[in-house]
Design a protein around this motif. Structure first.
Motif, short mmCIF file in Angstrom:
data_model
loop_
_atom_site.label_atom_id
_atom_site.label_comp_id
_atom_site.label_asym_id
_atom_site.label_seq_id
_atom_site.Cartn_x
_atom_site.Cartn_y
_atom_site.Cartn_z
N ASP A 23 0.88 -1.13 0.03
CA ASP A 23 0.08 -0.10 0.08
C ASP A 23 1.04 1.33 0.02
O ASP A 23 0.36 2.30 -0.69
N ALA A 24 1.87 1.33 0.76
CA ALA A 24 3.00 2.54 0.65
C ALA A 24 3.59 2.59 -0.58
O ALA A 24 3.95 3.57 -1.02
N LEU A 25 4.10 1.46 -1.08
CA LEU A 25 4.79 1.43 -2.38
C LEU A 25 4.01 1.81 -3.51
O LEU A 25 4.50 2.40 -4.41
N LEU A 26 2.48 1.28 -3.61
CA LEU A 26 1.78 1.55 -5.05
C LEU A 26 0.60 2.38 -4.49
O LEU A 26 -0.24 2.60 -5.56
N GLY A 27 0.29 2.96 -3.16
CA GLY A 27 -0.77 3.50 -2.98
C GLY A 27 -0.90 4.94 -3.32
O GLY A 27 0.16 5.38 -3.88
N ASP A 28 -1.60 5.90 -2.39
CA ASP A 28 -1.83 7.21 -2.63
C ASP A 28 -0.95 7.99 -1.76
O ASP A 28 -0.97 9.12 -1.52
N SER A 29 -0.05 7.19 -0.85
CA SER A 29 0.77 7.90 0.20
C SER A 29 2.14 8.09 -0.32
O SER A 29 2.28 8.34 -1.61
N ASN A 31 4.97 7.36 -1.74
CA ASN A 31 5.83 6.42 -2.43
C ASN A 31 7.21 6.45 -2.32
O ASN A 31 7.74 5.52 -2.09
N ARG A 32 7.73 7.77 -2.56
CA ARG A 32 9.05 7.73 -2.48
C ARG A 32 9.75 7.43 -1.18
O ARG A 32 10.80 6.97 -1.21
N THR A 52 6.32 -6.43 -12.51
CA THR A 52 5.23 -5.77 -12.89
C THR A 52 5.02 -4.59 -11.83
O THR A 52 4.75 -3.45 -12.16
N GLU A 53 5.06 -4.98 -10.60
CA GLU A 53 4.72 -4.13 -9.59
C GLU A 53 6.22 -3.24 -9.51
O GLU A 53 6.00 -1.80 -8.87
N PHE A 54 7.22 -3.52 -9.61
CA PHE A 54 8.63 -2.79 -9.79
C PHE A 54 8.19 -1.53 -10.89
O PHE A 54 8.55 -0.55 -10.44
N ALA A 55 7.72 -2.09 -11.98
CA ALA A 55 7.23 -0.97 -12.97
C ALA A 55 6.39 0.13 -12.43
O ALA A 55 6.47 1.11 -12.93
N ALA A 56 5.23 -0.42 -11.91
CA ALA A 56 4.43 0.43 -11.28
C ALA A 56 4.80 1.36 -10.33
O ALA A 56 4.54 2.46 -10.22
N ILE A 57 5.78 0.77 -9.28
CA ILE A 57 6.62 1.62 -8.42
C ILE A 57 7.04 2.76 -9.18
O ILE A 57 6.95 3.69 -8.65
N GLN A 58 8.14 2.38 -10.18
CA GLN A 58 8.63 3.40 -10.88
C GLN A 58 7.67 4.37 -11.48
O GLN A 58 8.03 5.77 -11.50
N GLU A 59 6.64 4.01 -12.23
CA GLU A 59 5.71 5.13 -12.60
C GLU A 59 5.40 5.87 -11.59
O GLU A 59 5.31 7.31 -11.70
N ARG A 60 4.90 5.50 -10.40
CA ARG A 60 4.35 6.50 -9.23
C ARG A 60 5.48 7.33 -8.79
O ARG A 60 5.26 8.35 -8.47
N LEU A 61 6.69 6.86 -8.75
CA LEU A 61 7.69 7.69 -8.54
C LEU A 61 8.09 8.98 -9.43
O LEU A 61 8.18 9.99 -9.05
N GLU A 62 7.86 8.56 -10.60
CA GLU A 62 8.09 9.57 -11.78
C GLU A 62 6.88 10.47 -11.68
O GLU A 62 7.01 11.71 -11.80
N GLU A 63 5.55 9.95 -11.23
CA GLU A 63 4.38 10.96 -11.17
C GLU A 63 4.52 11.76 -10.18
O GLU A 63 4.32 13.11 -10.03
#
Length: 73
Positions: A23-29, A31-32, A52-63
């Motif tokens: 939740d912390a890695l992929l949620g709305d909190s 993430n960084r 797949t989750e790694f890519a989603a985490i990286q995308e969230r970090l970029e966002e």
């Protein structure tokens, strides 16, 4: 019946369990903060075992970096 998958770090059986707060890695909190709280070994483990989750985490970090002018990409 096997209850737990066999986990290795660097080709050796893990001596400790690593619990990831998805939740912390992929949620709305923040993430960084969650990502940077992981060791480099844990980050690499996620990259290899959960691509797949790694890519989603990286995308969230970029966002997050795009939303926060104090963060650099």
């Amino acid at each position: 019946m096997e209850l737990f998958p066999y986990v290795q770090f660097n080709g050796k059986p893990a001596t400790t369990y690593h619990l990831f707060d998805w939740d912390a890695l992929l949620g709305d909190s923040d993430n960084r903060r969650a990502w940077e709280g992981l060791t480099s070994e844990e980050q690499e483990f996620l990259r290899v075992r959960y691509p797949t989750e790694f890519a989603a985490i990286q995308e969230r970090l970029e966002e997050e970096a795009g939303d926060d002018p104090t963060q650099q990409s």
